[in-house]
Design a protein around this motif. Structure first.
Motif, PDB file in Angstrom:
ATOM      1  N   LEU A  54     -47.913  90.027 134.540  1.00  0.00           N
ATOM      2  CA  LEU A  54     -49.075  90.033 133.792  1.00  0.00           C
ATOM      3  C   LEU A  54     -49.671  91.401 133.478  1.00  0.00           C
ATOM      4  CD1 LEU A  54     -51.187  88.359 132.129  1.00  0.00           C
ATOM      5  CD2 LEU A  54     -52.288  88.127 134.251  1.00  0.00           C
ATOM      6  N   SER A  55     -49.767  92.082 134.527  1.00  0.00           N
ATOM      7  CA  SER A  55     -50.194  93.450 134.335  1.00  0.00           C
ATOM      8  C   SER A  55     -49.459  94.239 133.093  1.00  0.00           C
ATOM      9  CB  SER A  55     -50.234  94.400 135.746  1.00  0.00           C
ATOM     10  OG  SER A  55     -50.640  95.685 135.505  1.00  0.00           O
ATOM     11  N   GLN A  57     -47.426  93.227 131.200  1.00  0.00           N
ATOM     12  CA  GLN A  57     -47.359  92.703 129.772  1.00  0.00           C
ATOM     13  C   GLN A  57     -48.796  92.819 128.913  1.00  0.00           C
ATOM     14  OE1 GLN A  57     -46.968  88.089 129.636  1.00  0.00           O
ATOM     15  NE2 GLN A  57     -47.017  88.083 127.437  1.00  0.00           N
ATOM     16  N   THR A  58     -49.862  92.894 129.675  1.00  0.00           N
ATOM     17  CA  THR A  58     -51.135  92.843 129.132  1.00  0.00           C
ATOM     18  C   THR A  58     -51.325  94.529 128.596  1.00  0.00           C
ATOM     19  OG1 THR A  58     -51.921  91.087 130.494  1.00  0.00           O
ATOM     20  CG2 THR A  58     -53.481  92.856 129.421  1.00  0.00           C
ATOM     21  N   THR A  59     -50.888  95.306 129.490  1.00  0.00           N
ATOM     22  CA  THR A  59     -51.153  96.998 129.308  1.00  0.00           C
ATOM     23  C   THR A  59     -50.015  97.208 128.082  1.00  0.00           C
ATOM     24  OG1 THR A  59     -49.689  97.455 131.010  1.00  0.00           O
ATOM     25  CG2 THR A  59     -52.168  97.561 131.335  1.00  0.00           C
ATOM     26  N   MET A  62     -51.267  96.209 124.709  1.00  0.00           N
ATOM     27  CA  MET A  62     -52.372  96.741 124.307  1.00  0.00           C
ATOM     28  C   MET A  62     -52.095  98.266 123.703  1.00  0.00           C
ATOM     29  SD  MET A  62     -55.187  95.999 127.255  1.00  0.00           S
ATOM     30  CE  MET A  62     -56.485  97.096 126.849  1.00  0.00           C
ATOM     31  N   ALA A  69     -43.530  94.060 126.344  1.00  0.00           N
ATOM     32  CA  ALA A  69     -44.256  93.043 126.489  1.00  0.00           C
ATOM     33  C   ALA A  69     -43.583  91.759 126.361  1.00  0.00           C
ATOM     34  CB  ALA A  69     -45.632  93.146 125.560  1.00  0.00           C
TER      35      ALA A  69
END
Length: 115
Positions: A54-55, A57-59, A62, A69
């Motif tokens: 999750l960390s 993929q999210t960053t 962004m 991602a």
């Protein structure tokens, strides 16, 4: 590999300087984030895999690293050998993403230049 319009949108939201700092931090932490994912997969830590994925993929989303991602999003949701094998693909895409970010920085293209 790298959607620069995502960085430009981030710059529009938080300012070019902050977006540049975020991009630099992302690059500095990318290897560690991938390492966290690998370690969680190797120890069959399902919670750790989910958190690390999750960390990452999210960053990545962004920063505009859509391929990375997407690769992370496609990981199986359970820890174990299947995830471990998939982490190798994440590592390859992360290396390509690193190259794209370094090339962008070397070309001195300021974040927000397209905004």
């Amino acid at each position: 590999m790298l959607r620069t319009d995502a960085l430009d949108a981030l710059a529009a939201d938080v300012g070019a300087g902050e977006a540049e700092l975020f991009a630099g931090r992302y690059l500095a932490l990318l290897e560690q984030r991938v390492g966290n994912l690998r370690q969680a997969a190797e120890t069959a830590d399902a919670t750790g895999v989910r958190e690390a994925a999750l960390s990452l993929q999210t960053t990545s989303a962004m920063i505009g690293a859509e391929a990375l991602a997407g690769t992370v999003a496609a990981l199986p949701t359970v820890a174990g050998s299947v995830v471990g094998e998939s982490v190798a693909e994440v590592e390859v895409v992360a290396a390509v993403t690193t190259g794209a970010l370094v090339a962008r920085a070397s070309a001195a293209i300021p974040v927000g230049a397209g905004a």
